[in-house]
Scaffold this motif. Sequence first.
Motif, PDB file in Angstrom:
ATOM      1  N   SER A  20       0.951  -1.215   0.072  1.00 44.09           N
ATOM      2  CA  SER A  20       0.133   0.027  -0.018  1.00 44.09           C
ATOM      3  C   SER A  20       1.002   1.363  -0.020  1.00 44.09           C
ATOM      4  O   SER A  20       2.063   1.293   0.705  1.00 44.09           O
ATOM      5  N   SER A  21       0.590   2.124  -0.773  1.00 46.96           N
ATOM      6  CA  SER A  21       1.188   3.521  -0.966  1.00 46.96           C
ATOM      7  C   SER A  21       0.779   4.390   0.358  1.00 46.96           C
ATOM      8  O   SER A  21       1.424   5.304   0.559  1.00 46.96           O
ATOM      9  N   GLY A  22      -0.310   3.997   1.165  1.00 45.25           N
ATOM     10  CA  GLY A  22      -0.523   4.746   2.405  1.00 45.25           C
ATOM     11  C   GLY A  22       0.497   4.622   3.466  1.00 45.25           C
ATOM     12  O   GLY A  22       1.094   3.550   3.794  1.00 45.25           O
ATOM     13  N   SER A  23       0.780   5.522   4.082  1.00 50.31           N
ATOM     14  CA  SER A  23       1.859   5.621   5.220  1.00 50.31           C
ATOM     15  C   SER A  23       1.140   5.194   6.584  1.00 50.31           C
ATOM     16  O   SER A  23       0.207   5.446   6.931  1.00 50.31           O
TER      17      SER A  23
ATOM     18  N   THR B  90       4.478   0.422  -4.593  1.00 55.47           N
ATOM     19  CA  THR B  90       3.320   0.819  -3.723  1.00 55.47           C
ATOM     20  C   THR B  90       2.495   1.553  -4.519  1.00 55.47           C
ATOM     21  O   THR B  90       2.424   2.312  -5.566  1.00 55.47           O
ATOM     22  N   VAL B  91       1.179   1.004  -4.104  1.00 54.90           N
ATOM     23  CA  VAL B  91      -0.064   1.580  -5.034  1.00 54.90           C
ATOM     24  C   VAL B  91      -1.314   1.499  -3.823  1.00 54.90           C
ATOM     25  O   VAL B  91      -1.101   1.331  -2.822  1.00 54.90           O
ATOM     26  N   SER B  92      -2.318   2.221  -4.366  1.00 53.07           N
ATOM     27  CA  SER B  92      -3.464   2.260  -3.549  1.00 53.07           C
ATOM     28  C   SER B  92      -4.111   0.994  -3.275  1.00 53.07           C
ATOM     29  O   SER B  92      -3.601  -0.088  -3.896  1.00 53.07           O
ATOM     30  N   TRP B  93      -4.762   0.932  -2.116  1.00 54.71           N
ATOM     31  CA  TRP B  93      -5.111  -0.370  -1.251  1.00 54.71           C
ATOM     32  C   TRP B  93      -5.993  -1.357  -2.438  1.00 54.71           C
ATOM     33  O   TRP B  93      -5.575  -2.344  -2.416  1.00 54.71           O
ATOM     34  N   GLU B  94      -6.642  -0.725  -3.180  1.00 55.54           N
ATOM     35  CA  GLU B  94      -7.618  -1.369  -3.994  1.00 55.54           C
ATOM     36  C   GLU B  94      -6.870  -2.012  -5.301  1.00 55.54           C
ATOM     37  O   GLU B  94      -7.027  -3.146  -5.491  1.00 55.54           O
ATOM     38  N   ASN B  95      -5.772  -1.376  -5.552  1.00 57.50           N
ATOM     39  CA  ASN B  95      -4.813  -1.638  -6.804  1.00 57.50           C
ATOM     40  C   ASN B  95      -3.928  -2.738  -6.472  1.00 57.50           C
ATOM     41  O   ASN B  95      -3.375  -3.335  -7.207  1.00 57.50           O
ATOM     42  N   ILE B  96      -3.757  -2.790  -5.069  1.00 55.64           N
ATOM     43  CA  ILE B  96      -2.890  -4.122  -4.664  1.00 55.64           C
ATOM     44  C   ILE B  96      -3.493  -5.551  -5.382  1.00 55.64           C
ATOM     45  O   ILE B  96      -3.045  -6.328  -5.933  1.00 55.64           O
ATOM     46  N   PHE B  97      -4.952  -5.344  -4.978  1.00 60.29           N
ATOM     47  CA  PHE B  97      -5.638  -6.687  -5.508  1.00 60.29           C
ATOM     48  C   PHE B  97      -5.843  -6.547  -7.116  1.00 60.29           C
ATOM     49  O   PHE B  97      -5.602  -7.688  -7.691  1.00 60.29           O
ATOM     50  N   VAL B  98      -6.415  -5.538  -7.600  1.00 62.05           N
ATOM     51  CA  VAL B  98      -6.183  -5.473  -9.059  1.00 62.05           C
ATOM     52  C   VAL B  98      -4.925  -5.923  -9.730  1.00 62.05           C
ATOM     53  O   VAL B  98      -4.945  -6.735 -10.777  1.00 62.05           O
ATOM     54  N   GLY B  99      -3.713  -5.508  -9.228  1.00 64.30           N
ATOM     55  CA  GLY B  99      -2.477  -5.797  -9.903  1.00 64.30           C
ATOM     56  C   GLY B  99      -2.214  -7.334  -9.396  1.00 64.30           C
ATOM     57  O   GLY B  99      -1.312  -8.011 -10.260  1.00 64.30           O
ATOM     58  N   LEU B 100      -2.530  -7.838  -8.182  1.00 65.28           N
ATOM     59  CA  LEU B 100      -2.399  -9.551  -8.157  1.00 65.28           C
ATOM     60  C   LEU B 100      -3.231 -10.311  -9.265  1.00 65.28           C
ATOM     61  O   LEU B 100      -2.710 -11.239  -9.765  1.00 65.28           O
TER      62      LEU B 100
END
Length: 327
Positions: free
Chosen positions: A82-85, A122-132
Amino acid sequence: MTATLARHTVAAALTLSSALVLAACANPSDGGTTEVAATKGSTTKINLSPDQNRVTTGKVDSIAAEVPERIRKRGTLEIVASSGSAAPLNFHATDNRTVIGVEPDIAHLVADVLGLEPHITTVSWENIFVGLDSGKYDAGFSNVTDTEERKEKYDFATYREDNLGFEAKKGSGLKVRGPADVAGRTVAVSSGTNQEKLLIEWSKENEKAGRKPVDIKYYQNDSDTYLALRSGRIDLYLGPNPTAAYHAATTGRTEVVGTYSGAGASLQGLIAATTKKDSGLVQPLADALNEVIRNGTYAKVLERWGLSDEAVSKSEINPPGLPRSNK
């Protein structure tokens, strides 16, 4: 503490935060450091600079051979986070570029065992799953909870206990032990997380019991959330317990007023390396994690970030996770 999926009562699952205690804020004069609790009664200074000196370990040929051929030929392990700190889990060093924290440290250890070069995006939370889903990334190391719903699309290799924390303005007098304590309260949570799922279930439970529902709020980033908490626009913020405890100790403006297992009252939640289902990678990930647990480097990483209380005794593949109905 172990990864055994022990049953708990609500009272046992929800206690005051003790997993992470910080003694001081970052000190710019020594390159950016802070002190965290390593074990009970002791502290360790951690490095917040881009020069991390990470804990490392050696390649294990027999485990590396389990990695799918396409990844072995490429030579890199494509990791998404996640890109969030979210210190101390996943955040940026003092250069505001280098990704540091317990999650990237564990990912690097796993890559070491597999003989692969770790490449973290690092990506936004939802894009973790999109990328997987698309195969762009091999594995997620981003405080992802093992859940029954997610297991329909992903495989999990567990590596840490998952505990959530309710954070309130310091001196609020609030204590959260269960659903009744948040009835009618304004609580912020991040969308698409198991924290949100828990909070929605609690709100429904309150309504069924004739109590007020939870007023759930969503903010774009942590800074907006904490501003709302300080100003009194929200009563509580529900997030991962390590980040809540870290923020409370380093700012002195908030406090953790209750913790809860990420899998609900009856099951210990677990954080896991996440891969696309049937990708062929979950077994070598679990074997690599068990190797670093065995050789002690895993314990060194957790101690480094003050998270020894969240250690597991072994990595498990797709154990029982957060139920679809989580109370």
